[in-house]
Scaffold this motif. Structure first.
Motif, PDB file in Angstrom:
ATOM      1  N   GLY A  25       0.720  -1.295   0.079  1.00  0.00           N
ATOM      2  CA  GLY A  25       0.018  -0.120  -0.048  1.00  0.00           C
ATOM      3  C   GLY A  25       0.877   1.246  -0.104  1.00  0.00           C
ATOM      4  N   LEU A  26       1.991   1.143   0.742  1.00  0.00           N
ATOM      5  CA  LEU A  26       2.739   2.573   0.847  1.00  0.00           C
ATOM      6  C   LEU A  26       3.558   2.851  -0.343  1.00  0.00           C
ATOM      7  N   ALA A  27       4.112   1.717  -1.038  1.00  0.00           N
ATOM      8  CA  ALA A  27       4.760   1.934  -2.211  1.00  0.00           C
ATOM      9  C   ALA A  27       3.827   2.382  -3.213  1.00  0.00           C
ATOM     10  N   LYS A  28       2.509   1.845  -3.376  1.00  0.00           N
ATOM     11  CA  LYS A  28       1.789   2.286  -4.435  1.00  0.00           C
ATOM     12  C   LYS A  28       1.177   3.723  -4.235  1.00  0.00           C
ATOM     13  N   ARG A  29       1.047   4.240  -2.895  1.00  0.00           N
ATOM     14  CA  ARG A  29       0.551   5.497  -2.215  1.00  0.00           C
ATOM     15  C   ARG A  29       1.459   6.579  -2.578  1.00  0.00           C
ATOM     16  N   LEU A  30       2.715   6.224  -2.305  1.00  0.00           N
ATOM     17  CA  LEU A  30       3.739   7.279  -2.690  1.00  0.00           C
ATOM     18  C   LEU A  30       3.898   7.216  -4.032  1.00  0.00           C
ATOM     19  N   VAL A  31       3.933   6.346  -4.945  1.00  0.00           N
ATOM     20  CA  VAL A  31       3.886   6.643  -6.446  1.00  0.00           C
ATOM     21  C   VAL A  31       2.855   7.568  -6.908  1.00  0.00           C
ATOM     22  N   ASP A  32       1.758   7.044  -6.560  1.00  0.00           N
ATOM     23  CA  ASP A  32       0.483   8.027  -6.737  1.00  0.00           C
ATOM     24  C   ASP A  32       0.513   9.292  -6.599  1.00  0.00           C
ATOM     25  N   LEU A  33       1.013   9.597  -5.184  1.00  0.00           N
ATOM     26  CA  LEU A  33       1.361  11.099  -4.573  1.00  0.00           C
ATOM     27  C   LEU A  33       2.001  11.502  -5.530  1.00  0.00           C
TER      28      LEU A  33
END
Length: 732
Positions: free
Chosen positions: A294-302
């Motif tokens: 989740g964190l990896a995806k959210r950091l890239v999305d952000l």
């Protein structure tokens, strides 16, 4: 086997790891106190006891009674009843009230409390509310005693009987009988080992699949406690098999069951397949797998989401901020500010004296001028307070920022209820673990900016993961490394020596004329080191520098055990620095008003967190409450919850992360060899604001500086961030 009866006068020694105590028992008809020894958890001074065991002759301490079995009894004498009731065991009755009650009812006191509590109206100063409290507490005490007897009967002393009763109430015994392993998850302080002892005594077979499942989770959680996000499959099986003394096939079946039940995730890792030690499978506890993905995806999305900030010239903005601040910024500082105000995610890292605070001030100035709402936060209360003092703007802990409320299921701020801000700035970011960072990024609006400020050379987070390092290592986000020490810090031996240590160089410990801010005192013997620490705290530092020995001075220690360990130094400093000797003893620990104490677990109900330091304000034996002043608030502790507090005259270096103290004293001895690492020494030194004193040997100092091999943490966040397309690999 002999049996003796008596009143527990005091506990003189207590080992927290195995509940071994040395205590003094007042036997009926004997003038001299009897020394009793053994694993006797859950005892408190004031209790009457029946103990069974044998007399042994100790070479150093003489005749002692080695206890094999014990039970607490209702006292049979007037004096015993008064001491029993006044010991703080029954909420609503303290020493003064005990004396009054016993004066009225004499030998019938216990019978009155148990069968005719309304008769307590006959005692001066007792009203209906107190009678109700006493009756309720007496009933609870009886049930707790039953639980103690039950647990003792299954091979475990009942240190945690009160906690078990508070959790399960009248269903305690039935709950434990149904699944003793629940205790490990539900009761703070009871781990798998203790729960397993109970289970085995209750007849759970060694190769039970339930035992194997709980055992595997215990081993995996031990690795998580060491900082790992996952662990390789084969070493995990080996470790669990050895611990539980069962064949590997039982462990492998348990892993299959746990995976199918959604409690763990087993993943194929192609890169780890090259590692003959690890094999190709890795195992996550389910929440950590979800958090890493989740964190990896959210950091890239952000990073990829568009910003709503109006376009402006970064160079002009930086020059404007420089003018407003009133001094010249260094090129690296300008670079950091320009990146932070134009990037969606920015990392700014550097040691002490490299201008991180100045950068934060400049960023806030520019963003405020752009009418952007900025939120400031840090992982700990002390770090947030320091951030607020440095910037003049409100800063919160990350938990408070995200409005953590245990009664409502955790963090109230998330993707469905995001933080109302265009910019979030986090200080001391090296302390943030995987779970907390995932929850933070969840709550940040897609168009917002995230600025992470920290010192990547400090110890990693106490919780699992190496988040700041992983974000930097992924090379997916702008990073500014600050190395230049600014003129105002060049004269500080603390700052200069911290950088020397970080670069692997020996610090400057030569003598100087007059007072300075960094000293090294040569001493090899641990006993003498402890003596010098006490002398420094009590006399030399207050006399030479004017600092308060308790409020301003913090002793930081690499290890917990041994003569120069945290536990031993705390006991000696308590004796030397706290004149109060009237308090309470719980689980072998003495608590007195004025004691400096440390919260060692997150308690979301009380809103106090692991690492918070406070002072014991008062102790109320009648209400069984201890009140701690945590600077910004008073917190009440029931006596049953005092295992959450330890003395904090000395604390571990890990517990000091994110904090800063006017004075730091740190022993550095070869006895601490196992933990002598460069980042630990560096972290300890950088906690001192105005004065740092190292006491030990040059050899130990050299060992720490040379040892730059930090323990590898198993984490895949950097790899996941580096992947062009982040995809969730199918768990097996």
């Amino acid at each position: 086997m002999d049996t003796i009866y008596g009143y527990l006068e005091r506990i003189t020694y207590y080992n927290e790891e195995n509940s071994y105590i040395v205590a003094k028992l007042k036997e009926k008809g004997k003038k001299e106190l009897t020394t009793i020894v053994g694993n006797l958890a859950g005892l408190n001074p004031g209790e009457s006891m029946k103990v069974t065991g044998k007399w042994v002759q100790n070479k150093k301490h003489g005749l002692q009674f080695q206890v094999e079995k014990y039970e607490t009894l209702v006292p049979a004498t007037v004096n015993g009843i008064e001491k029993y009731l006044g010991s703080g065991l029954i909420k609503g009755i303290g020493p003064v009230m005990a004396k009054r009650i016993v004066k009225v009812f004499q030998i019938d006191t216990i019978d009155v409390i148990e069968h005719s509590p309304q008769r307590l109206f006959e005692v001066e100063g007792i009203g209906e509310k107190r009678i109700e409290m006493i009756a309720k507490a007496w009933e609870a005490q009886k049930e707790i005693k039953e639980i103690m007897v039950f647990l003792q009967g299954h091979g475990v002393s009942a240190t945690y009987a009160v906690k078990i009763f508070k959790k399960y109430g009248k269903e305690s015994i039935q709950t434990v009988q149904a699944n003793p392993y629940r205790l490990a998850a539900d009761i703070y302080g009871i781990g798998f080992i203790t729960a397993d002892k109970i289970a085995r005594c209750m007849g759970v077979p060694a190769d039970s699949i339930l035992r194997a499942e709980e055992g595997v989770l215990y081993v995996l959680n031990q690795f998580i406690d060491e900082g790992h996000v996952y662990y390789p499959y084969d070493p995990l099986v080996t470790k669990a098999s050895e611990l539980l003394e069962v064949i590997p096939e039982v462990i492998k079946q348990a892993l299959v069951n746990l995976s199918e039940g959604g409690r763990i995730v087993i993943e194929e890792d192609a890169e780890d397949a090259k590692d003959a030690v690890s094999g190709s499978l890795i195992v996550y506890a389910a929440p950590f797998y979800q958090a890493e993905i989740g964190l990896a995806k959210r950091l890239v999305d952000l990073r990829e989401a568009l910003s709503r900030t109006r376009t402006f010239d970064a160079g002009t903005a930086v020059n404007w901020a420089e003018e407003k601040l009133g001094f010249t910024l260094a090129p690296k500082q300008k670079e950091a500010i320009a990146l932070a105000i134009t990037s969606k995610i920015t990392v700014i890292t550097g040691g002490p004296g490299t201008g991180k605070t100045t950068i934060i001030k400049a960023i806030i100035r520019i963003l405020a001028a752009l009418k952007l709402k900025v939120l400031l936060a840090a992982p700990t209360g002390r770090a947030a307070k320091r951030m607020q003092e440095a910037t003049g703007r409100e800063a919160k802990t990350i938990h408070r920022l995200l409005e953590f409320t245990p009664n409502k299921g955790g963090f109230q701020r998330d993707q469905n209820n995001p933080l109302e801000a265009e910019v979030v700035i986090i200080d001391e970011a090296s302390m943030i673990d995987l779970i907390l960072m995932n929850n933070l990024v969840k709550a940040i609006l897609p168009h917002a900016m995230l600025i992470l400020v920290g010192d990547v050379y400090q110890l990693p987070s106490v919780g699992a993961g190496s988040v700041l390092n992983d974000i930097i290592d992924s090379e997916q986000f702008p990073v500014v490394m600050l190395t230049e020490i600014f003129r105002q810090s060049e004269n500080s031996r603390i700052v200069v020596n911290a950088h020397k240590i970080n670069q692997g160089d020996f610090p400057n410990i030569g003598k100087v004329n007059g007072l300075t801010d960094f000293y090294f005192i040569q001493e090899a013997e641990p006993e003498k080191v402890v003596h010098k620490i006490i002398e420094m705290c009590k006399n030399r530092i207050p006399r030479s520098f004017g600092y308060h020995p308790v409020q301003d001075v913090q002793v930081l220690v690499p290890m917990h055990k041994g003569i120069a360990g945290v536990g031993s130094i705390n006991i000696e400093l308590q004796k030397a620095l706290n004149p109060n000797k009237s308090g309470i003893t719980r689980s072998g620990r003495n608590y007195y008003p004025g004691d400096k104490v440390l919260q060692i677990v997150n308690n979301y109900d009380k809103e106090v967190f692991n690492g918070d330091i406070g002072w014991v304000k008062s102790i109320n034996t009648e209400n069984q409450e201890l009140i701690v002043d945590f600077e910004d608030k008073y917190v009440n502790y029931d006596f049953a919850d005092l295992d959450e507090l330890v003395l904090a005259y000395a604390i571990s270096v890990h517990k000091a992360q994110g904090s800063e103290y006017p004075v730091v004293i740190m022993p550095v001895l070869t006895q601490h060899y196992a933990l002598l690492q460069r980042n630990l020494l560096y972290t300890g030194v950088t906690r001192g604001k105005n004065l740092v004193i190292l006491i030990g040997t040059k050899k130990a100092l050299a060992i720490a500086i040379k040892n730059n091999k930090t323990q590898k943490r198993y984490t895949k966040l950097a790899k996941r961030l580096s992947a062009i397309n982040i995809r969730e690999l199918n768990p097996l």
